[in-house]
Design a protein around this motif. Structure first.
Motif, PDB file in Angstrom:
ATOM      1  N   THR A  41       0.813  -1.154  -0.102  1.00 47.68           N
ATOM      2  CA  THR A  41      -0.088   0.072   0.118  1.00 47.68           C
ATOM      3  C   THR A  41       0.840   1.247  -0.095  1.00 47.68           C
ATOM      4  N   ARG A  42       0.472   2.139  -0.963  1.00 49.89           N
ATOM      5  CA  ARG A  42       1.343   3.598  -0.814  1.00 49.89           C
ATOM      6  C   ARG A  42       1.446   4.079   0.467  1.00 49.89           C
ATOM      7  N   PRO A  43       2.463   4.589   0.962  1.00 58.18           N
ATOM      8  CA  PRO A  43       2.575   5.377   2.339  1.00 58.18           C
ATOM      9  C   PRO A  43       1.759   6.491   2.366  1.00 58.18           C
ATOM     10  N   THR A  44       0.790   6.764   1.800  1.00 62.74           N
ATOM     11  CA  THR A  44       0.226   8.209   1.946  1.00 62.74           C
ATOM     12  C   THR A  44      -1.189   7.996   2.577  1.00 62.74           C
ATOM     13  N   PHE A  45      -1.443   8.720   3.739  1.00 65.70           N
ATOM     14  CA  PHE A  45      -3.013   8.637   4.215  1.00 65.70           C
ATOM     15  C   PHE A  45      -3.939   8.863   3.428  1.00 65.70           C
ATOM     16  N   ASP A  46      -3.919  10.012   2.588  1.00 64.57           N
ATOM     17  CA  ASP A  46      -5.125  10.145   1.624  1.00 64.57           C
ATOM     18  C   ASP A  46      -4.798   9.638   0.475  1.00 64.57           C
ATOM     19  N   GLN A  47      -5.459   8.397   0.039  1.00 68.30           N
ATOM     20  CA  GLN A  47      -5.027   7.461  -0.991  1.00 68.30           C
ATOM     21  C   GLN A  47      -5.436   8.208  -2.339  1.00 68.30           C
ATOM     22  N   SER A  48      -6.098   9.398  -2.312  1.00 71.57           N
ATOM     23  CA  SER A  48      -6.556  10.083  -3.403  1.00 71.57           C
ATOM     24  C   SER A  48      -5.413  11.060  -4.014  1.00 71.57           C
ATOM     25  N   LYS A  49      -4.577  11.228  -3.094  1.00 71.51           N
ATOM     26  CA  LYS A  49      -3.497  12.090  -3.431  1.00 71.51           C
ATOM     27  C   LYS A  49      -2.352  11.219  -3.996  1.00 71.51           C
ATOM     28  N   PRO A  50      -1.570  11.716  -4.952  1.00 71.89           N
ATOM     29  CA  PRO A  50      -0.261  10.761  -5.524  1.00 71.89           C
ATOM     30  C   PRO A  50       0.800  10.884  -4.531  1.00 71.89           C
ATOM     31  N   THR A  51       1.539   9.807  -4.354  1.00 68.85           N
ATOM     32  CA  THR A  51       3.054   9.666  -3.700  1.00 68.85           C
ATOM     33  C   THR A  51       4.067  10.258  -4.579  1.00 68.85           C
ATOM     34  N   LEU A  77      23.632   4.684 -10.018  1.00 65.23           N
ATOM     35  CA  LEU A  77      23.111   4.723  -8.960  1.00 65.23           C
ATOM     36  C   LEU A  77      21.960   5.470  -8.654  1.00 65.23           C
ATOM     37  N   PRO A  78      20.719   5.018  -8.946  1.00 63.45           N
ATOM     38  CA  PRO A  78      19.614   5.563  -8.845  1.00 63.45           C
ATOM     39  C   PRO A  78      19.276   6.232  -7.361  1.00 63.45           C
ATOM     40  N   ARG A  79      18.862   7.633  -7.462  1.00 66.19           N
ATOM     41  CA  ARG A  79      18.745   8.125  -6.335  1.00 66.19           C
ATOM     42  C   ARG A  79      17.060   8.475  -6.202  1.00 66.19           C
ATOM     43  N   LEU A  80      16.706   7.845  -4.958  1.00 63.37           N
ATOM     44  CA  LEU A  80      14.840   8.277  -4.833  1.00 63.37           C
ATOM     45  C   LEU A  80      14.907   8.655  -3.613  1.00 63.37           C
ATOM     46  N   SER A  81      13.629   9.554  -3.574  1.00 59.44           N
ATOM     47  CA  SER A  81      13.403  10.113  -2.200  1.00 59.44           C
ATOM     48  C   SER A  81      12.063  10.202  -2.327  1.00 59.44           C
ATOM     49  N   TRP A  82      11.024  10.091  -1.158  1.00 59.83           N
ATOM     50  CA  TRP A  82       9.895  10.260  -0.716  1.00 59.83           C
ATOM     51  C   TRP A  82       9.377  10.482   0.436  1.00 59.83           C
ATOM     52  N   ILE A  83       7.987  10.772   0.791  1.00 56.90           N
ATOM     53  CA  ILE A  83       7.541  10.683   2.134  1.00 56.90           C
ATOM     54  C   ILE A  83       6.857   9.298   2.685  1.00 56.90           C
ATOM     55  N   ASP A  84       7.251   8.902   3.530  1.00 57.11           N
ATOM     56  CA  ASP A  84       6.512   7.689   4.119  1.00 57.11           C
ATOM     57  C   ASP A  84       5.844   8.097   5.487  1.00 57.11           C
ATOM     58  N   MET A  87       5.993   5.987   8.325  1.00 54.59           N
ATOM     59  CA  MET A  87       7.281   6.075   9.233  1.00 54.59           C
ATOM     60  C   MET A  87       7.640   7.345   9.768  1.00 54.59           C
ATOM     61  N   LYS A  88       6.842   7.857  10.548  1.00 52.32           N
ATOM     62  CA  LYS A  88       7.256   8.995  11.159  1.00 52.32           C
ATOM     63  C   LYS A  88       7.176   8.888  12.870  1.00 52.32           C
ATOM     64  N   TRP A  89       7.772   9.270  13.533  1.00 50.81           N
ATOM     65  CA  TRP A  89       8.063   9.223  15.013  1.00 50.81           C
ATOM     66  C   TRP A  89       8.757  10.187  15.669  1.00 50.81           C
ATOM     67  N   ASN A  90       8.496  10.355  16.895  1.00 45.98           N
ATOM     68  CA  ASN A  90       9.129  11.373  17.865  1.00 45.98           C
ATOM     69  C   ASN A  90      10.499  10.792  18.434  1.00 45.98           C
ATOM     70  N   PRO A  91      11.288  11.202  18.079  1.00 50.56           N
ATOM     71  CA  PRO A  91      12.693  10.889  18.388  1.00 50.56           C
ATOM     72  C   PRO A  91      13.158  10.679  19.949  1.00 50.56           C
ATOM     73  N   ALA A  92      12.310  11.499  20.624  1.00 54.91           N
ATOM     74  CA  ALA A  92      12.528  11.525  22.178  1.00 54.91           C
ATOM     75  C   ALA A  92      11.830  10.294  22.791  1.00 54.91           C
ATOM     76  N   GLU A  93      10.960   9.546  21.952  1.00 54.89           N
ATOM     77  CA  GLU A  93      10.373   8.469  22.690  1.00 54.89           C
ATOM     78  C   GLU A  93      11.132   7.151  22.282  1.00 54.89           C
ATOM     79  N   TYR A  94      12.466   7.480  21.519  1.00 55.33           N
ATOM     80  CA  TYR A  94      13.150   6.174  21.223  1.00 55.33           C
ATOM     81  C   TYR A  94      14.590   6.763  21.435  1.00 55.33           C
ATOM     82  N   GLY A  95      14.959   7.350  22.483  1.00 49.52           N
ATOM     83  CA  GLY A  95      16.261   7.608  23.035  1.00 49.52           C
ATOM     84  C   GLY A  95      16.930   8.495  22.012  1.00 49.52           C
ATOM     85  N   GLY A  96      16.194   9.594  21.401  1.00 51.12           N
ATOM     86  CA  GLY A  96      16.872  10.700  20.471  1.00 51.12           C
ATOM     87  C   GLY A  96      17.230   9.747  19.134  1.00 51.12           C
ATOM     88  N   LEU A  97      16.533   8.727  18.600  1.00 53.72           N
ATOM     89  CA  LEU A  97      16.983   8.216  17.466  1.00 53.72           C
ATOM     90  C   LEU A  97      15.959   8.924  16.294  1.00 53.72           C
TER      91      LEU A  97
END
Length: 272
Positions: A41-51, A77-84, A87-97
């Motif tokens: 599944t595409r990692p976009t909450f609003d599936q009507s919008k493109p990733t 070397l293909p370079r790809l980037s997008w927003i998942d 996979m968002k988190w609060n670093p403070a909850e994971y030891g500053g990770l």
């Protein structure tokens, strides 16, 4: 004074220890994120919008370019980037990770494939290749590999060989005309013209082995060699016909079209 320095060092060390993440923080983050993660599944909450995926190809080096096989191999070397957004988190909850580097297998990736691959269409990305996540959902993916693609080599304007291989064919073209300088009495005209014809045919074969078999349009040099070969064949036939007329005597019978022309010519002479 020494006590103050030691106290400051211990305080800084404790703060670093508190802010540094451990392997348990990394494992916990992966476990929690993959619990409900679906890589299909595409990692976009609003599936009507493109990733939106940003793509850029960096060629490290060219390994091979075969003009005859029309094959192009390079290390890319293909370079790809997008927003998942999964996979968002609060670093403070994971030891500053705030950054995570892991195998890309369990996560969503764009479908990438080399359409004109020599070995058939295969996906570029592999599950064992690494992928990097940032705490804000930013994803960086670089599936480097050795790529071999089929390419049409356009030899129309780049098909002229170097001067070392172009001069011999020019000399052969001039040698074609020298056959008429040879005296007809020596009997070497036909053998000479056939020798030049065979030399041009051999040279045409050698040049053809170094040109693409399916190049379209065909190289200008190939047209030149073909015209030269046809010209050499015509010169050989003209030499044979010329010698036949030169050695013709009145006692030889004239048959075929020449016989008809001979009878018509004699009738015209009788009328005059």
């Amino acid at each position: 004074m020494l006590i103050l320095v030691l106290t400051s060092c211990l305080t800084s060390l404790l703060m670093c220890c508190i802010e540094c993440h451990t392997i348990r923080d990394t494992n916990r983050l992966l476990r929690e994120k993959l619990a409900d993660y679906n890589k299909n599944t595409r990692p976009t909450f609003d599936q009507s919008k493109p990733t939106v995926v940003n793509y850029r190809l960096e060629i490290i080096y060219i390994q091979e370019f075969d003009e005859v096989k029309q094959k192009f191999s390079f290390n890319g070397l293909p370079r790809l980037s997008w927003i998942d957004e999964e996979m968002k988190w609060n670093p403070a909850e994971y030891g500053g990770l705030d950054s995570l580097l892991t195998a890309s297998g369990p996560f969503w990736k764009p479908d990438l494939s080399l359409a004109n691959s020599v070995g058939g269409i295969e996906p570029i990305a592999a599950d064992e290749q690494k992928i990097r996540f940032l705490s804000n959902g930013y994803v960086s993916y670089k599936p480097g590999n050795l790529f071999s693609s089929a390419c049409d080599a356009d030899k129309e304007s780049h098909g002229t060989p170097s001067s070392m291989s172009f001069f011999p064919i020019i000399f052969l073209a001039y040698l074609n005309n020298v056959v008429f300088v040879i005296p007809a009495e020596c009997g070497e005209r036909i053998s000479y013209s056939i020798t030049v014809l065979l030399a041009i045919a051999v040279y045409l074969t050698i040049v053809g082995d170094n040109l693409p078999k399916t190049s379209f349009p065909m190289a200008y040099f190939s047209y030149y060699l073909l015209a030269l070969l046809i010209t050499s064949i015509c010169i050989t036939l003209a030499t044979i016909f010329n010698l036949r007329i030169y050695h013709y005597t009145t006692s030889d019978p004239v048959t075929g079209m020449l016989g008809k022309d001979h009878i018509l010519f004699n009738l015209q002479e009788d009328e005059t």
